[in-house]
Design an enzyme around this catalytic site. Structure first.
Site, PDB file in Angstrom:
ATOM      1  N   ASP A 296       8.813  -8.195   1.643  1.00 54.46           N
ATOM      2  CA  ASP A 296      10.374  -8.626   2.527  1.00 54.46           C
ATOM      3  C   ASP A 296       9.566 -10.393   2.983  1.00 54.46           C
ATOM      4  O   ASP A 296      10.957 -11.250   3.695  1.00 54.46           O
ATOM      5  CB  ASP A 296      10.396  -7.777   3.151  1.00 54.46           C
ATOM      6  CG  ASP A 296      11.561  -6.740   2.710  1.00 54.46           C
ATOM      7  OD1 ASP A 296      11.993  -6.928   1.913  1.00 54.46           O
ATOM      8  OD2 ASP A 296      11.864  -5.588   2.995  1.00 54.46           O
ATOM      9  N   GLY A 297       8.859 -10.733   3.124  1.00 56.05           N
ATOM     10  CA  GLY A 297       8.335 -11.768   3.888  1.00 56.05           C
ATOM     11  C   GLY A 297       7.849 -11.684   5.282  1.00 56.05           C
ATOM     12  O   GLY A 297       7.724 -12.555   6.127  1.00 56.05           O
TER      13      GLY A 297
ATOM     14  N   ASP B 179       1.351  -7.245  11.686  1.00 53.45           N
ATOM     15  CA  ASP B 179       1.606  -7.549  10.452  1.00 53.45           C
ATOM     16  C   ASP B 179       0.846  -6.768   9.545  1.00 53.45           C
ATOM     17  O   ASP B 179       0.123  -5.873   9.325  1.00 53.45           O
ATOM     18  CB  ASP B 179       0.710  -9.018   9.547  1.00 53.45           C
ATOM     19  CG  ASP B 179       1.898  -8.919   7.821  1.00 53.45           C
ATOM     20  OD1 ASP B 179       2.560  -8.513   7.922  1.00 53.45           O
ATOM     21  OD2 ASP B 179       1.281  -9.611   7.341  1.00 53.45           O
TER      22      ASP B 179
ATOM     23  N   PRO C  87       1.422  -3.178   6.219  1.00 54.17           N
ATOM     24  CA  PRO C  87       1.230  -3.149   5.073  1.00 54.17           C
ATOM     25  C   PRO C  87       2.927  -2.662   5.027  1.00 54.17           C
ATOM     26  O   PRO C  87       3.707  -1.461   5.860  1.00 54.17           O
ATOM     27  CB  PRO C  87       0.892  -2.367   3.969  1.00 54.17           C
ATOM     28  CG  PRO C  87       0.136  -2.261   5.149  1.00 54.17           C
ATOM     29  CD  PRO C  87       0.051  -2.670   6.866  1.00 54.17           C
ATOM     30  N   GLY C  88       3.972  -2.868   3.138  1.00 58.24           N
ATOM     31  CA  GLY C  88       4.891  -2.441   2.930  1.00 58.24           C
ATOM     32  C   GLY C  88       5.005  -1.361   1.905  1.00 58.24           C
ATOM     33  O   GLY C  88       5.738  -0.876   2.264  1.00 58.24           O
TER      34      GLY C  88
ATOM     35  N   MET D 246      17.425 -16.209   3.728  1.00 60.55           N
ATOM     36  CA  MET D 246      18.314 -16.684   3.680  1.00 60.55           C
ATOM     37  C   MET D 246      18.832 -17.749   2.457  1.00 60.55           C
ATOM     38  O   MET D 246      20.060 -18.135   2.211  1.00 60.55           O
ATOM     39  CB  MET D 246      19.294 -16.536   5.053  1.00 60.55           C
ATOM     40  CG  MET D 246      19.465 -15.446   6.134  1.00 60.55           C
ATOM     41  SD  MET D 246      20.629 -14.241   4.854  1.00 60.55           S
ATOM     42  CE  MET D 246      22.282 -14.920   4.923  1.00 60.55           C
TER      43      MET D 246
ATOM     44  N   SER E 139     -15.361  33.315   3.064  1.00 61.76           N
ATOM     45  CA  SER E 139     -15.861  32.323   3.623  1.00 61.76           C
ATOM     46  C   SER E 139     -15.588  30.953   3.212  1.00 61.76           C
ATOM     47  O   SER E 139     -16.667  30.063   3.326  1.00 61.76           O
ATOM     48  CB  SER E 139     -16.143  32.436   5.114  1.00 61.76           C
ATOM     49  OG  SER E 139     -17.687  32.864   5.254  1.00 61.76           O
TER      50      SER E 139
END
Length: 641
Positions: free
Chosen positions: A44-45, A119, A121-122, A176, A552
């Site tokens: 996404d930048g 920043d 991670p995506g 954009m 156990s």
């Protein structure tokens, strides 16, 4: 300047320069600090945006800029322009893949404010890193690719940011330039996101159309490419948004004690970071959980005593009275102390590849406190797309759920909605020391406030003294067929003949009564051991020597029982028998059934056995008889008698 005569005109110039430098440093020293994160889906930048912020705020040195231009050419940036993402994506793996893997922190400043940006991670598999970055942030910049709109990871990151208490959100619709700065595209994305945001309780967010690559609406507004947008640029918004620390300073005073500062016999102070509120000498304070009260005598720092300290400052407090304060205690306003409880409801984000195991003991760290905690089966898991509450028996990697948490001793806390410092915790695997979860306390459970320890007159030492013995729990562990029960039975007979007061808890026997409702899943095995551990603890409190014989199989559960008892009372006895030997014995025919697929979750076949790493006693059954093994255990137990 010291060598320049005062009459020399150069002296005045040097003095003016020195004054300017001092004024500049003073200006930056008094600036507020805003911590924020960039998050969202893959590509996404985010890194490009941060690189642009660093560039526009003049935080890149000439040699860095030259290296950046050279690197941009190597990766073939369109039109040979600067690839700002390379400023942040420092790992070689990130540059090669064009993605962010780790959390990268960067510092920059403008004339009005200092910033630390994370920043994150995506990729879904690195959601745990996003949680790390968000845990200390005041603001989140949620990036959306204008070509793709709102994605699942956009929703997940928004949900986590809201869950972690970030109340300032910026919806940055990026790239954009790739949709020709189309207003309708921007408005459609904003409307789509607003619909989701309202469902999860996000009341407000600030939408900004940007291009991290071209710089539109980043540092200055409005961009000529978006004449239809009249709001602030991203930098303008970041410079003016309210900083969370100002809110924290308005609350009641709370300071978790990190360190008891005792450099000499004449000084005893308590050091920590003030989580909320403010404090002055003479203020009445209460120590939690003990409840003792005193007043603040001094506020000590490296630069001298203070007349007042506020949230966000690290200080050392001295008190007027000699009260018991240790690491993990919380010094609080006397008239408004935080709660203490050992049972909570909490939101949990699971961060491990290994799923949550209900009933297993994990380290829980909250502020300066560390306790053992067990989590119940989740009440539900939250679907980040539909926000539906899903039935769940566990939590897998990146899952978000609501569950009940029980700690082995009272924890001083505040609901996360009131205090991130005293309401947020991390969960740590006891064996690997890996962080496996992050949690946010909602409230303490009512039963935690209604159930209290009843004081008794006869102590455990008196019980033991009457029996003329030291309490102990002999915990025999090993594979099925290893000989645990045989040796344990011989040990009890030998101790009985010595007039020792004992009781034998056998794995098969307790499943006929106490644990008859449990199966053999990993969760049920954990609960089986927890119950036996609690019974063994009560018997040890009565002064008995308790002998247990259980497979156990998991180290964490054996450690859980050890933690229930005073030091030295838990004696782990590993009946060490090779699998092939135990299987050859197969007295009960269980291995044969397991091999035939008729018995699931059988230890050694399709369920693991974690051998003790440093047991008090190790019995190699191939090298000694059961009688010799029993003598070895009894000799070890009575070695100091």
């Amino acid at each position: 300047m010291a060598d320049t005569p005062a009459s020399d005109p150069a002296y005045k110039v040097d003095a003016l320069i020195a004054e300017d430098i001092e004024a500049y440093l003073q200006l930056h020293q008094n600036k507020g600090l805003l911590r924020f994160i960039t998050c969202g889906s893959v590509d996404d930048g985010k890194s490009t945006l941060i690189g642009r912020l660093l560039y526009d705020s003049k935080m890149i040195f000439e040699d860095q800029l030259a290296a950046l231009e050279a690197d941009s050419k190597k990766v073939g940036t369109q039109g040979q322009e600067i690839d700002f993402a390379l400023l942040v994506d420092g790992l070689a793996a990130e540059r090669e893949q064009g993605i962010t893997i780790d959390v990268a922190y960067r510092f920059f400043a403008t004339e009005k404010r200092k910033f630390i940006v994370a920043d994150t991670p995506g990729h879904e598999q690195y959601t745990r890193n996003m949680v790390t970055g968000a845990s200390t942030a005041d603001l989140a910049v949620i990036l959306i690719d204008a070509r793709k709109g709102v994605l699942t990871q956009t929703k997940r990151h928004s949900f986590i940011a809201h869950l972690l208490g970030i109340r300032h959100l910026v919806l940055a619709v990026n790239k954009m330039d790739l949709v020709d700065y189309d207003q309708s595209t921007f408005e459609h994305i904003v409307a789509d996101y607003r619909s989701f945001a309202q469902e999860i309780g996000i009341a407000e967010f600030t939408p900004i159309p940007i291009s991290g690559f071209k710089g539109d609406n980043i540092a200055s507004a409005p961009s000529a490419n978006t004449p239809w947008y009249t709001g602030p640029s991203l930098i303008e918004h970041l410079e003016t948004v309210e900083i969370a620390n100002a809110v924290a300073q308005a609350g009641s005073f709370r300071m978790p004690v990190q360190w008891v500062n005792r450099p000499n016999l004449d000084f005893r102070g308590f050091s920590g970071l003030i989580a909320s509120g403010s404090v002055k000498p003479g203020d009445a304070v209460r120590i939690v959980p003990s409840g003792k009260t005193s007043t603040v005598d001094r506020i000590v720092t490296m630069n001298g005593d203070l007349d007042e300290a506020v949230a966000g400052q690290s200080v050392t407090l001295t008190l007027a009275d000699e009260v018991d304060v240790s690491r993990g205690s919380v010094i609080a306003a006397a008239d408004d102390p935080p709660e203490s409880a050992d049972q909570f409801e909490a939101n949990v984000v699971w961060l491990s590849d290994q799923p949550l195991i209900p009933g297993r003991g994990y380290w829980l760290k909250l502020a300066t406190q560390t306790v053992t905690a067990t989590l119940a089966q989740p009440k539900y898991e939250i679907d980040v797309n539909s926000l539906e509450h899903l039935a769940a028996k566990t939590l897998d990697l990146n899952a978000i759920g609501v569950t009940e948490v029980t700690t082995d001793k009272p924890l001083t806390f505040a609901p996360y909605a009131d205090s991130r410092q005293l309401g947020g915790f991390v969960l740590i695997d006891k064996l690997t020391n890996a962080t496996v979860g992050a949690g946010m306390i909602n409230f303490s459970l009512r039963r935690a406030q209604n159930v209290h320890w009843q004081s008794v007159d006869i102590t455990r030492d008196q019980h033991a003294g009457m029996k003329n013995q030291k309490p102990a729990v002999l915990w025999f562990t090993g594979l099925s067929g290893s000989g645990k029960s045989t040796i344990a039975n011989m040990v009890e007979k030998k101790l009985f003949r010595m007039n020792r007061h004992t009781f034998l808890l056998d794995g098969d026997n307790v499943r006929h009564g106490l644990n008859k409702d449990l199966g053999f899943t990993e969760q049920d095995r954990i609960e089986n051991i927890r119950r036996v551990g609690e019974v063994a603890k009560l018997m040890a409190d009565a002064g008995l020597i308790v002998i247990t014989a259980f497979i156990s199989p998991f180290r964490a559960e054996r450690q859980m029982v050890r933690d229930m008892l005073p030091d030295g009372e838990f004696i782990e006895v590993h009946v060490d028998t090779p699998l092939e030997v135990a299987e050859a014995r197969d007295v009960k025919g269980l291995y044969a059934k397991a091999r035939a697929g008729q018995l699931k979750n059988f230890t050694g076949i399709d369920s693991p056995y974690e051998e003790p790493e440093s047991p008090e006693v190790r019995i190699e059954t191939t090298a000694m008889t059961p009688e010799e093994a029993a003598d070895l255990v009894v000799d070890w137990l009575l070695r100091d008698s």
